[in-house]
Design a protein around this motif. Structure first.
Motif, short mmCIF file in Angstrom:
data_model
loop_
_atom_site.label_atom_id
_atom_site.label_comp_id
_atom_site.label_asym_id
_atom_site.label_seq_id
_atom_site.Cartn_x
_atom_site.Cartn_y
_atom_site.Cartn_z
N VAL A 125 0.84 -1.21 0.00
CA VAL A 125 0.00 0.00 0.00
C VAL A 125 0.87 1.25 0.00
CG1 VAL A 125 -1.69 1.32 1.33
CG2 VAL A 125 -1.96 -1.16 1.08
N ASP A 126 1.92 1.25 0.80
CA ASP A 126 2.81 2.43 0.86
C ASP A 126 3.45 2.70 -0.50
OD1 ASP A 126 2.24 2.75 3.53
OD2 ASP A 126 4.13 1.91 4.26
N ALA A 127 3.87 1.64 -1.20
CA ALA A 127 4.52 1.82 -2.50
C ALA A 127 3.55 2.38 -3.52
CB ALA A 127 5.09 0.48 -2.98
N VAL A 128 2.32 1.89 -3.52
CA VAL A 128 1.33 2.36 -4.48
C VAL A 128 0.93 3.81 -4.16
CG1 VAL A 128 -1.00 2.01 -5.38
CG2 VAL A 128 0.50 0.05 -5.01
N HIS A 129 0.75 4.10 -2.90
CA HIS A 129 0.42 5.48 -2.51
C HIS A 129 1.55 6.44 -2.87
CE1 HIS A 129 -2.88 4.36 0.65
NE2 HIS A 129 -3.25 4.14 -0.59
N ALA A 130 2.79 6.02 -2.71
CA ALA A 130 3.93 6.86 -3.07
C ALA A 130 3.93 7.17 -4.56
CB ALA A 130 5.24 6.19 -2.67
N ALA A 131 3.35 6.27 -5.36
CA ALA A 131 3.24 6.49 -6.81
C ALA A 131 1.98 7.28 -7.17
CB ALA A 131 3.23 5.14 -7.53
N GLY A 132 1.22 7.72 -6.17
CA GLY A 132 0.03 8.52 -6.41
C GLY A 132 -1.17 7.73 -6.87
N ARG A 133 -1.21 6.44 -6.52
CA ARG A 133 -2.31 5.59 -6.96
C ARG A 133 -2.98 4.92 -5.78
NH1 ARG A 133 2.21 4.36 -11.12
NH2 ARG A 133 1.84 6.10 -12.53
N ARG A 134 -3.97 4.06 -6.04
CA ARG A 134 -4.81 3.54 -4.97
C ARG A 134 -4.88 2.01 -5.01
NH1 ARG A 134 -10.15 7.27 -5.55
NH2 ARG A 134 -10.46 6.91 -3.32
N VAL A 135 -5.21 1.44 -3.84
CA VAL A 135 -5.19 -0.01 -3.67
C VAL A 135 -6.54 -0.51 -3.19
CG1 VAL A 135 -4.04 -1.95 -2.53
CG2 VAL A 135 -2.76 0.16 -2.98
N ALA A 136 -7.09 -1.47 -3.93
CA ALA A 136 -8.26 -2.21 -3.48
C ALA A 136 -7.79 -3.57 -2.98
CB ALA A 136 -9.25 -2.40 -4.63
N VAL A 137 -8.32 -4.03 -1.86
CA VAL A 137 -7.91 -5.32 -1.31
C VAL A 137 -9.12 -6.23 -1.18
CG1 VAL A 137 -6.87 -6.53 0.65
CG2 VAL A 137 -5.97 -4.31 -0.05
N HIS A 138 -9.04 -7.39 -1.83
CA HIS A 138 -10.03 -8.44 -1.64
C HIS A 138 -9.79 -9.02 -0.25
CE1 HIS A 138 -12.04 -12.40 -2.51
NE2 HIS A 138 -11.16 -12.77 -1.59
N CYS A 139 -10.80 -8.95 0.61
CA CYS A 139 -10.66 -9.54 1.94
C CYS A 139 -12.01 -10.02 2.43
CB CYS A 139 -10.03 -8.54 2.92
SG CYS A 139 -10.78 -6.93 2.97
N GLN A 140 -12.00 -11.26 2.95
CA GLN A 140 -13.24 -11.89 3.40
C GLN A 140 -13.12 -12.46 4.80
OE1 GLN A 140 -15.03 -13.41 -0.86
NE2 GLN A 140 -13.74 -14.81 0.25
N THR A 141 -11.91 -12.82 5.22
CA THR A 141 -11.72 -13.35 6.57
C THR A 141 -11.52 -12.20 7.54
OG1 THR A 141 -9.30 -13.50 6.43
CG2 THR A 141 -10.57 -15.36 5.56
N ALA A 142 -11.72 -12.47 8.82
CA ALA A 142 -11.53 -11.44 9.84
C ALA A 142 -10.10 -10.92 9.84
CB ALA A 142 -11.91 -11.97 11.21
N GLU A 143 -9.13 -11.83 9.75
CA GLU A 143 -7.72 -11.41 9.78
C GLU A 143 -7.34 -10.69 8.49
OE1 GLU A 143 -3.24 -13.17 10.78
OE2 GLU A 143 -4.94 -14.55 10.58
N ALA A 153 -5.95 -5.51 5.93
CA ALA A 153 -6.22 -4.50 4.90
C ALA A 153 -6.45 -3.13 5.52
CB ALA A 153 -7.44 -4.92 4.07
N VAL A 154 -7.18 -3.09 6.63
CA VAL A 154 -7.44 -1.81 7.30
C VAL A 154 -6.15 -1.25 7.89
CG1 VAL A 154 -8.65 -0.67 9.19
CG2 VAL A 154 -9.85 -2.36 7.78
N LEU A 155 -5.40 -2.09 8.62
CA LEU A 155 -4.18 -1.61 9.26
C LEU A 155 -3.12 -1.20 8.24
CD1 LEU A 155 -3.80 -4.07 12.28
CD2 LEU A 155 -4.93 -1.84 12.19
N ALA A 156 -3.15 -1.81 7.05
CA ALA A 156 -2.20 -1.44 6.00
C ALA A 156 -2.57 -0.14 5.31
CB ALA A 156 -2.11 -2.57 4.96
N GLY A 157 -3.80 0.35 5.53
CA GLY A 157 -4.23 1.61 4.93
C GLY A 157 -4.79 1.48 3.53
N ALA A 158 -5.38 0.34 3.22
CA ALA A 158 -5.98 0.14 1.89
C ALA A 158 -7.04 1.20 1.61
CB ALA A 158 -6.60 -1.25 1.79
N ASP A 159 -7.22 1.52 0.34
CA ASP A 159 -8.21 2.51 -0.05
C ASP A 159 -9.62 1.94 -0.06
OD1 ASP A 159 -6.53 4.97 -0.85
OD2 ASP A 159 -5.53 3.27 -1.82
N SER A 160 -9.74 0.65 -0.33
CA SER A 160 -11.06 0.02 -0.27
C SER A 160 -10.93 -1.43 0.13
CB SER A 160 -11.79 0.12 -1.62
OG SER A 160 -11.15 -0.64 -2.61
#
Length: 339
Positions: A158-176, A181-188
């Motif tokens: 996420v940090d690398a993509v944000h540094a490039a001025g872009r955004r990250v979507a994360v597929h997530c279905q389990t609690a962990e 995804a939230v703690l990493a700062g994902a955009d969605s």
């Protein structure tokens, strides 16, 4: 072309003329005419394939996008694609497209043979490469007992993509997986089935959106009895039941909740809006999740002077009669009457 009526969400009378692909305020606004939206938005639709393992087909892509257009969906976000061409230009006849590169899957995650397969240490650089068009999509977890992408790896991505001025979507279905995804700062968060509600305040503070994709999981539920995997059935059923209070709690916590179908046939976002309403979102907020709120989140204007000439008109106020969303009377895309 002149367009007039009651604009949502302001409920103000508006009158525009179409100037190329832009709207220009014109004349005296009146309270008659249609109820106007700046187009519906599906923020999770994979146009171009019928299944994740299919090769991308531009013929299928056009068919899917035309189905969206006929339903009044004038903007589509494709978080994850089978299309290897990262800079494919918009087709002027089709809805606007906010696209990502290929799905990024690390070992043991995602459908076999689908997406771009990378090792965990390759994920940050691969994500920057796939985000050239604006977004990248990371498969953050997979089956219920599989470990998710480690938090340090996902954070670096996420940090690398944000540094490039872009955004990250994360597929997530389990609690962990949702937690990482939230703690990493994902955009969605895409799906977020087993999302821990204690994370909602952090999501709101950092601007992480939730795309619950009820439409897709409703389809999975229909065939769930055919699965011989009792653990999988329990996980899906539990996630479905958890999703309804999650959406309500997310909205109340100030999280941006958006409408995305992740389903075929395309053009069904009105149904996703109805699921958001059933989950307890106020009707106006749910309609916004599939229209003006989603457009603003994607950086697109609403019904304003100088805004894009993307307009859908209805005979009744969708915030009072949401079923009318399935019956558009006027569809204007990029200044052209298309329905």
């Amino acid at each position: 072309m002149r367009i007039w009526g009651i604009a949502l969400p302001s409920r103000a009378p508006v009158s525009f003329v179409v100037d190329g692909e832009r709207l220009r305020a014109s004349g005296t606004s009146t309270s008659d005419g249609l109820w106007l939206l700046p187009g519906l938005v599906d923020v999770h639709s994979h146009a171009g394939t019928e299944a994740p393992t299919d090769a991308y087909s531009h013929e299928v892509f056009r068919r899917h996008m035309l189905a969206h257009r006929a339903a009044g969906v004038l903007t589509v976000r494709s978080p994850g694609s089978a299309d290897p061409v990262l800079d494919r230009a918009d087709d002027a006849d089709l809805p606007r497209l906010a696209r990502s590169g290929r799905w990024l899957a690390t070992p043991g995650r995602f459908f076999a043979g689908a997406g771009r397969r990378v090792e965990e240490d390759e994920l940050p650089s691969a994500a920057v490469e796939e985000a050239v068009a604006g977004w990248c999509k990371v498969i953050g977890d997979w089956m219920p007992d599989d470990p998710p992408v480690p938090l340090d790896v996902l954070t670096a991505t996420v940090d690398a993509v944000h540094a490039a001025g872009r955004r990250v979507a994360v597929h997530c279905q389990t609690a962990e997986g949702c937690r990482n995804a939230v703690l990493a700062g994902a955009d969605s968060l895409e799906h977020g089935m087993h999302l821990d509600h204690s994370l909602l305040s952090r999501m709101a503070a950092q601007g992480t959106a939730l795309v619950p994709t009820f439409t897709a999981f409703a389809g999975v539920l229909k065939g769930l009895e055919k699965s011989s995997d009792a653990r999988f059935r329990e996980w899906i059923q539990g996630g479905w039941e958890h999703a309804f209070p999650t959406v309500r709690a997310a909205y109340e916590a100030g999280v941006t909740v958006l409408a995305g179908t992740d389903n075929k046939p395309c053009g069904e976002v009105a149904g996703e809006i109805s699921w958001l309403i059933k989950a307890g979102m106020p009707v106006e907020a749910a309609v916004g999740a599939g229209s003006w709120t989603a457009r603003a989140w994607l950086g697109l204007p609403g019904l304003v002077d100088g805004g894009f000439a993307d307009v859908v008109g209805y005979d009744a106020d969708p915030c009072e009669e949401p079923d009318v969303l399935t019956r558009p009377r006027l569809i204007v895309l990029r200044g052209k009457l298309v329905g």
